[in-house]
Design an enzyme around this catalytic site. Sequence first.
Site, PDB file in Angstrom:
ATOM      1  N   HIS A 206       0.839  -1.205   0.000  1.00 52.26           N
ATOM      2  CA  HIS A 206       0.000   0.000   0.000  1.00 52.26           C
ATOM      3  C   HIS A 206       0.874   1.256   0.000  1.00 52.26           C
ATOM      4  CE1 HIS A 206      -3.387   2.655   1.352  1.00 52.26           C
ATOM      5  NE2 HIS A 206      -2.381   3.319   1.897  1.00 52.26           N
ATOM      6  N   GLU A 207       1.836   1.309   0.900  1.00 51.90           N
ATOM      7  CA  GLU A 207       2.672   2.508   0.984  1.00 51.90           C
ATOM      8  C   GLU A 207       3.508   2.689  -0.275  1.00 51.90           C
ATOM      9  OE1 GLU A 207       2.054   4.664   3.081  1.00 51.90           O
ATOM     10  OE2 GLU A 207       0.860   3.453   4.455  1.00 51.90           O
ATOM     11  N   HIS A 210       1.798   4.455  -3.068  1.00 50.86           N
ATOM     12  CA  HIS A 210       1.756   5.920  -2.997  1.00 50.86           C
ATOM     13  C   HIS A 210       2.901   6.507  -3.831  1.00 50.86           C
ATOM     14  CE1 HIS A 210      -1.531   6.758  -0.351  1.00 50.86           C
ATOM     15  NE2 HIS A 210      -1.072   5.980   0.624  1.00 50.86           N
TER      16      HIS A 210
END
Length: 669
Positions: A206-207, A210
């Site tokens: 998820h990170e 980004h």
Amino acid sequence: MTDTPRTALGWLPAGATTLAGNNSHTYTDVNDDDAAQPDEEVPADATGNWNYPFTPFALDPSFGCSASFPCGWDPDTPFSWQVNRKQGSTQVFTYVNLFHDHLAAAPIGFTEAAGNFQDVNASGQGLGGDAVDTQNDDGANTALDAQGNPIGLPDGNHVDNANMGTPADGQAPVMQMYLVHQPGTTADEDPYLPVQGGDDALTVYHEYTHGLSNRLVVDALGNSTLGNFQAGAMGEAWSDWYAFDKLVGDGFLTDTAVPGELNLDVYWAPGKVGVTRTESIDCPVGVVSDFCPNGGYTYGAYGQIFGVPEVHADGEIWAQTLWDLRGALGQSLAESLVTRAMELSPSNPSFLDERNAILQADLVVNGGAAHDAIWQVFANRGMGFFAAAANGDDTHPVEDFSLPPAANGPKATLVGQITDVQTGRPIRGAVVAFGGHASGFADDLAGATGRFGLYAIRGIPFGTYPGVAAGAAGYDTQTVTVTADRRLLARSFRLVRDWAAGPGGASVTAFDGPDFTPFGCGPDKAIDQTGNGWGSTTDLVGGAATPKSITIRLPRDIDVTSFGVNPSNTCGDGGSASTGGYRLETSRDGRRWSVASEGTFTAANRNTLNILAPSGRSGRGVRYVRFWMLTPQVPGGTAASCPGAFSGCDFMDMTELEVYGSPARGRDR
């Protein structure tokens, strides 16, 4: 010594003694100073590898640890995180490299030329020097005793979270993985298991995503244009989607026809719903289950899931839509179109802009073969043909479930004039755009004014369009509903000048740092007329915030009638980072200042332009305006609540400053 598997994959150089490779430098930044001290590096083990075992912690049963979901530290025992520090860091390093390779490969193609994260770009394309600075167990030793000494536990700012900051290509992103579960709390008070955040692939992927979205949706200088509202929500959604996409594709998670199988908290809070996300990503519209308590989301839920716009909650709408798209098109084509659409995206896009970009990507790479299937997916989620959003900052979009009208159906032409509301003069270069159909592609419904402020938009399919917006550089946007029910339509607009707008000639002459321009929230964003904003740091001294100011030079002397201030958080920070205490000052020469307005904003003032009147004669003949962020909106105040789990303990933000009035007679410098 070398770790053979990681060396063979190109993740570590031959002879490596720390986890520093071409794609990531991983270490445990336990003091959170963003630098790797020797004792924070992770050395190879005695065999020359990094085969560190995981040691599960046997904690009180109330925490919920199990053989399937083991706990990785004891939040009530100082320095217990040292037991799995090396294992956890090696795990994060492995995840980061696996995901790097996954994103670089076809059909996603996040390569060196596309701005991926590598220390050295072997192809010579793109900029190197930006391997991910991966900080595991970040801040694990930041809690202090009464004398200010670290006590071997994380403070409230370094638990139950993770983040990744991504500047433009050539500057290394920073990924921070925290420990999970607040020390001193029960399982009822903090629902998360005591785990290392970096042990969870969903969290790391998820990170990392980004970084992908912030490198693909950019301006001409390579800086991210993902704003606070719809674009920011898509940023969170893309991160969820790419993470689940890989884990399901690799067979580590299972997605069947049963709704609610893919919950983001599968490791941090197993068996619980509504902790990090309100629903699972695989919730169909209208189907209610334990992990789909709201029956899936449509566009009309924007801003309603939490009662106010919030990027994680609103992002669930986009994430569920893209998961439907993956089901309709298959993993490979969906990965290709979603990624290519980010590359084709306009600045600070709305959900509808990105829908259009996906349709455009399908046309470019797939010959338009998936056109109908794409429209079916988006129409089912309320992003049909007559859905509307003025732009990516629109917090009240209008949903619609219609498929596109027949190509040979009747069409209308819209004509009109755009003038300045004060002077009545025509505005040249103003744009009228149909929200949801103005993303910069060939089939846009948009038109610009010429010398006499006149515009014409042709080829408008009959129907009702609730988001037709008129705007111009230096003017506030006006949005109306237009019903196309006859061949010729007329609609004129009178726009209000914002004298503090950067696009209208105002400029930032001074500000208190740091400068977060590489992260898309530099000082110029305070006056850019978008949902992006200016972010700074709180810099607590004795529990009190350090005031930060920004000075704006107007393009001419103005008799100010009012100011508009949106004090909302930006740059991915939480609501507590919004400006609380503020002061507005004016000056004719930039040296002598008068207080024009001061007070305190609350949560009720967020996400709106608050109109403030200048006091006394402070609005007369103004050339300079200075805005002070005095305090953030930390509940209970910074002295009582910081350090703690509030963004405002670290950052102070505001979104927009506007100035209204008329040119001062006889004065100009």
